[in-house]
Design a protein around this motif. Structure first.
Motif, PDB file in Angstrom:
ATOM      1  N   PHE A  48       0.902  -1.216  -0.044  1.00 44.85           N
ATOM      2  CA  PHE A  48      -0.012  -0.070  -0.037  1.00 44.85           C
ATOM      3  C   PHE A  48       0.612   1.164   0.051  1.00 44.85           C
ATOM      4  CE2 PHE A  48      -2.251  -3.419   1.764  1.00 44.85           C
ATOM      5  CZ  PHE A  48      -3.707  -3.237   1.113  1.00 44.85           C
ATOM      6  N   VAL A  49       2.232   1.305  -0.532  1.00 46.23           N
ATOM      7  CA  VAL A  49       3.077   2.179  -0.690  1.00 46.23           C
ATOM      8  C   VAL A  49       2.344   3.412  -1.438  1.00 46.23           C
ATOM      9  CG1 VAL A  49       5.358   3.043  -1.208  1.00 46.23           C
ATOM     10  CG2 VAL A  49       5.047   0.841  -0.095  1.00 46.23           C
ATOM     11  N   THR A  50       2.464   4.595  -1.116  1.00 47.96           N
ATOM     12  CA  THR A  50       1.749   5.669  -1.795  1.00 47.96           C
ATOM     13  C   THR A  50       2.872   6.733  -2.068  1.00 47.96           C
ATOM     14  OG1 THR A  50       1.665   6.861   0.536  1.00 47.96           O
ATOM     15  CG2 THR A  50      -0.233   5.684  -0.478  1.00 47.96           C
ATOM     16  N   ARG A  51       2.411   7.553  -2.913  1.00 52.35           N
ATOM     17  CA  ARG A  51       3.325   8.567  -3.683  1.00 52.35           C
ATOM     18  C   ARG A  51       3.938   9.316  -2.407  1.00 52.35           C
ATOM     19  NH1 ARG A  51       1.550  11.035  -8.708  1.00 52.35           N
ATOM     20  NH2 ARG A  51       1.491  13.105  -7.631  1.00 52.35           N
ATOM     21  N   LYS A  52       5.131  10.031  -2.688  1.00 49.44           N
ATOM     22  CA  LYS A  52       5.699  10.730  -1.778  1.00 49.44           C
ATOM     23  C   LYS A  52       4.896  12.184  -1.626  1.00 49.44           C
ATOM     24  CE  LYS A  52      10.414   9.248  -1.138  1.00 49.44           C
ATOM     25  NZ  LYS A  52      10.233   7.716  -1.189  1.00 49.44           N
ATOM     26  N   ASP A  68      12.010   4.474   4.821  1.00 47.72           N
ATOM     27  CA  ASP A  68      10.575   4.927   5.511  1.00 47.72           C
ATOM     28  C   ASP A  68      10.301   6.431   5.613  1.00 47.72           C
ATOM     29  OD1 ASP A  68       9.673   2.373   6.794  1.00 47.72           O
ATOM     30  OD2 ASP A  68      11.791   2.231   7.563  1.00 47.72           O
ATOM     31  N   ILE A  69      11.059   7.175   4.934  1.00 52.01           N
ATOM     32  CA  ILE A  69      10.861   8.513   4.495  1.00 52.01           C
ATOM     33  C   ILE A  69       9.837   8.743   3.361  1.00 52.01           C
ATOM     34  CG2 ILE A  69      11.888  10.968   4.176  1.00 52.01           C
ATOM     35  CD1 ILE A  69      14.460   9.980   5.833  1.00 52.01           C
ATOM     36  N   ASP A  70       8.772   9.247   3.448  1.00 48.95           N
ATOM     37  CA  ASP A  70       7.728   9.310   2.546  1.00 48.95           C
ATOM     38  C   ASP A  70       7.465  10.723   2.112  1.00 48.95           C
ATOM     39  OD1 ASP A  70       7.111   6.630   2.936  1.00 48.95           O
ATOM     40  OD2 ASP A  70       5.988   6.875   4.521  1.00 48.95           O
ATOM     41  N   GLY A  71       8.286  11.420   2.214  1.00 47.00           N
ATOM     42  CA  GLY A  71       8.297  13.094   1.706  1.00 47.00           C
ATOM     43  C   GLY A  71       8.994  14.297   2.885  1.00 47.00           C
ATOM     44  N   GLY A  72       8.575  15.327   2.691  1.00 42.57           N
ATOM     45  CA  GLY A  72       9.290  16.265   3.603  1.00 42.57           C
ATOM     46  C   GLY A  72       8.129  17.176   3.882  1.00 42.57           C
ATOM     47  N   LEU A  73       8.414  17.831   5.122  1.00 42.23           N
ATOM     48  CA  LEU A  73       7.647  18.971   5.435  1.00 42.23           C
ATOM     49  C   LEU A  73       8.621  19.991   5.444  1.00 42.23           C
ATOM     50  CD1 LEU A  73       5.044  20.197   6.543  1.00 42.23           C
ATOM     51  CD2 LEU A  73       5.650  19.787   8.892  1.00 42.23           C
ATOM     52  N   ALA A  81      11.173  17.570  -7.355  1.00 41.75           N
ATOM     53  CA  ALA A  81      11.944  16.588  -8.181  1.00 41.75           C
ATOM     54  C   ALA A  81      12.565  15.483  -7.745  1.00 41.75           C
ATOM     55  CB  ALA A  81      12.700  17.630  -9.117  1.00 41.75           C
ATOM     56  N   ALA A  82      13.269  15.915  -6.585  1.00 43.89           N
ATOM     57  CA  ALA A  82      13.970  14.778  -5.866  1.00 43.89           C
ATOM     58  C   ALA A  82      13.192  13.665  -5.216  1.00 43.89           C
ATOM     59  CB  ALA A  82      14.893  15.352  -4.717  1.00 43.89           C
ATOM     60  N   ALA A  83      11.893  13.994  -5.338  1.00 46.76           N
ATOM     61  CA  ALA A  83      10.753  13.005  -4.747  1.00 46.76           C
ATOM     62  C   ALA A  83      10.279  12.269  -5.616  1.00 46.76           C
ATOM     63  CB  ALA A  83       9.775  13.685  -3.685  1.00 46.76           C
ATOM     64  N   GLY A  84      10.495  12.511  -6.988  1.00 47.00           N
ATOM     65  CA  GLY A  84       9.727  11.689  -8.091  1.00 47.00           C
ATOM     66  C   GLY A  84      10.480  10.482  -8.353  1.00 47.00           C
TER      67      GLY A  84
END
Length: 254
Positions: A6-10, A230-235, A251-254
């Motif tokens: 169930f991994v989702t987009r960052k 385990d890092i799914d994005g950034g605040l 772009a780095a998250a793509g």
């Protein structure tokens, strides 16, 4: 593991904090929107001061950037001067709201229980709370990082029950917020793994809860941090106020 299916987009979410003006906001958002593809590889959002929600809604409506607020009241309505309810945020089309940011905990005395109540209000209004957890430098030096972040998240899990699967979590080491210091990818991953295990135990069989890193992520360190399992994005704080840098993080998250 089942959850891995169930991994989702960052998610890259900007936190403007108490910054902005009508003129500056428009310039920033127009530059961000112009620099994004119609369908970015990651989800993108900006969390803005409440007075600018109408402006941001008008500029971002129908585009690839979602918007949200930086706080919400723990109360549904009533005689709470200066507070903004979840229903009010919903009126402005907010997708997200930050709750429990360390600055709210430090300067406004918000407890774990207050943060959990705010998360409840947000979810009840159909808004996704970005629940912040993190330790101070003294707590890290004392070896209390895991204890602190698990306690902060446990209050939200207790309050939300099975609905905790609908939140976003942001790990923000207090010692790295606005200081220019950043946890190493390995340090950040270690804490994210702890939070992942705690969430997995609470929402077994449900979709993966996104856990963002939020301690001075910038264009220079984003790729290494976002490569961690385990890092799914950034605040994103300060870097979200510079269109070119924010776009590079996306772009780095793509």
């Amino acid at each position: 593991m089942l959850e891995d299916a169930f991994v989702t987009r960052k998610l890259i979410a900007g936190n403007w904090k108490m910054n902005g003006s009508l003129e500056a906001n428009e310039a920033l958002l127009r530059a961000v929107l112009a620099g994004l593809p119609a369908e970015p590889a990651a989800d993108v959002a900006v969390c803005v001061p409440a007075p600018y929600l109408a402006q941001v809604q008008a500029l971002c409506q129908g585009g690839p950037v979602a918007w949200g607020a930086q706080d919400v009241s723990a109360h549904e309505r009533g005689a709470f001067t200066g507070e903004v309810s979840a229903a009010m945020l919903r009126d402005f089309g907010c997708r997200y709201v930050i709750v429990g940011h360390s600055e709210r905990r430090q300067y406004h005395g918000e407890t774990d229980e207050v943060v959990a109540a705010k998360a409840q209000r947000a979810l009840a209004a159909g808004i996704t709370p970005i629940v912040c957890v993190g330790e101070t430098e003294a707590q890290r030096d004392a070896g209390e990082t895991e204890l602190v972040v698990k306690r902060q998240l446990a209050a939200v899990i207790h309050a939300l029950g099975h609905c905790v699967g609908e939140i976003v979590v942001a790990y923000e080491p207090v010692w790295a917020i606005g200081t220019g210091r950043t946890a190493t990818p390995e340090q950040a991953q270690a804490v994210h793994a702890v939070l992942r295990a705690q969430l997995r135990a609470a929402v077994a069989g449900q979709r993966r809860v996104r856990i963002l890193y939020g301690g001075s992520m910038n264009a220079g360190n984003a790729a290494a941090l976002l490569a961690q399992p385990d890092i799914d994005g950034g605040l994103i704080g300060g870097a979200s106020l510079k269109a070119d840098e924010f776009l590079r993080i996306v772009a780095a998250a793509g």
